[in-house]
Design an enzyme around this catalytic site. Structure first.
Site, PDB file in Angstrom:
ATOM      1  CG  ASP A   1      10.298  41.191   7.837  1.00  0.00           C
ATOM      2  OD1 ASP A   1       9.422  42.040   8.090  1.00  0.00           O
ATOM      3  OD2 ASP A   1      10.254  40.446   6.845  1.00  0.00           O
TER       4      ASP A   1
ATOM      5  CE1 TYR B   1       9.146  36.220   3.000  1.00  0.00           C
ATOM      6  CE2 TYR B   1      10.296  36.698   5.044  1.00  0.00           C
ATOM      7  CZ  TYR B   1       9.715  37.137   3.873  1.00  0.00           C
ATOM      8  OH  TYR B   1       9.729  38.469   3.582  1.00  0.00           O
TER       9      TYR B   1
ATOM     10  CE  LYS C   1       7.050  40.614   5.443  1.00  0.00           C
ATOM     11  NZ  LYS C   1       8.145  39.681   5.740  1.00  0.00           N
TER      12      LYS C   1
ATOM     13  CG  HIS D   1       3.794  38.361   2.116  1.00  0.00           C
ATOM     14  ND1 HIS D   1       4.456  37.269   2.616  1.00  0.00           N
ATOM     15  CD2 HIS D   1       4.746  39.100   1.504  1.00  0.00           C
ATOM     16  CE1 HIS D   1       5.737  37.353   2.302  1.00  0.00           C
ATOM     17  NE2 HIS D   1       5.933  38.459   1.624  1.00  0.00           N
TER      18      HIS D   1
END
Ligand code: A2P
Length: 279
Positions: free
Chosen positions: A48, A53, A78, A111
């Protein structure tokens, strides 16, 4: 570690490994590369990540270098929380495939219902527009499943009312002590699969004395109790660690928490997360 091989089935019949590996807070570069490579060596097949990120490139490189066939790894990313328009989402989706260096993704999700810097803002029209671009990716076979993250019932209802495809997944923060019953109940009614991020309360839940006592009773660690609890709730936990031993520990959860102990864990209330050391 049978759990690593076990799968749930999404509403569109796509299989998703029960246990995922979370990469939030793992830095782009060698950190993300090594963590994902190690997780794959340990046996995780569900990774994931997220545009937000900043580590998609290294995550993708680690998957590629692992030598594991693409179709044997379930990859999630996401859409950045501030992208709330059709064109932006379409472009961002293409960028995710490029960064991960893959032809299709297994799961792509919005997200959050609002930009992180404007939490709580009403973005109904924007979410519908962004999700429409994701529906196109799904219909084109570029995403095997699509969904959302951090959505509460009203955000989910907006998508159900105004888009074609009911989200396959809602990824939410969920761990012992955090009451997510309202969202989970709604998801069950609409056949939206729930994934649990921060299953260890970003680590702070492991300090809980009641969980520590239960770990002793089962001859397990507090982390294993936290993860097993979520599996018995029928959701997919996404624990994060940069340490091989902990990755192994977190996946070594082929045991059963008895019904009365699950009920006791349900009585624990509170969110132990602290944000001081989070970037
Ligand atoms: P580290 O990456 O240094 O191992 P969550 O998955 O709820 O977000 O929790 C992640 C946090 O918990 C990270 O700080 C991680 O640290 C730590 N962690 C993950 N697995 C374990 C474990 N088995 N025992 C102790 N701490 C853990």
């Amino acid at each position: 570690m049978e759990t690593l091989k076990a799968t749930y089935t999404l509403s569109n019949n796509v299989a998703i490994p029960k246990l995922g590996f979370g990469t939030w807070q793992i830095k782009e570069g060698e950190d993300a590369y090594n963590a994902v490579k190690t997780a794959l060596e340990v046996g995780y097949r569900h990774i994931d990540t997220a545009q937000g990120y900043g580590n998609e490139k290294s995550v993708g490189r680690a998957i590629k270098d692992s030598g594991i066939p693409r179709e044997a790894v379930f990859i999630t990313s996401k859409l950045e929380s501030h992208i709330k328009d059709y064109e932006g989402a379409k472009k961002a989706f293409a960028q995710t495939l490029e960064a991960l260096d893959i032809d299709y993704i297994d799961l792509f999700i919005i997200h959050a219902p609002w930009p992180w810097h404007e939490m709580g803002k009403e973005c109904n029209a924007g979410n519908v527009a962004a999700y429409r671009a994701m529906e196109e990716a799904y219909n084109a076979g570029k995403a095997r499943a699509i969904g959302v993250s951090n959505f509460e019932t009203e955000h989910l209802q907006n998508i159900i009312d105004n888009n074609e495809i009911v989200p396959h997944v809602n990824q939410i923060g969920y761990f012992i002590g955090l009451d997510q019953s309202k969202t989970i109940e709604f998801c069950k009614e609409h056949d939206i699969f729930v994934e649990a991020y921060s299953p260890l309360g970003i680590g702070y839940l492991l300090e809980n004395v009641d969980i520590q006592k239960m770990a002793v009773k089962y001859g397990k660690t507090p982390a294993q109790i936290c993860i097993r609890y979520l599996l018995q709730k029928g959701v997919a936990p996404l624990p994060k660690s940069v340490h091989r031993q902990r990755m192994i520990e977190n996946a070594d959860v082929d045991f059963v928490i008895e019904t009365e102990d699950m009920a006791f864990l349900d009585t624990i209330k509170g969110d132990p997360r602290r944000w001081d050391d989070i970037a």
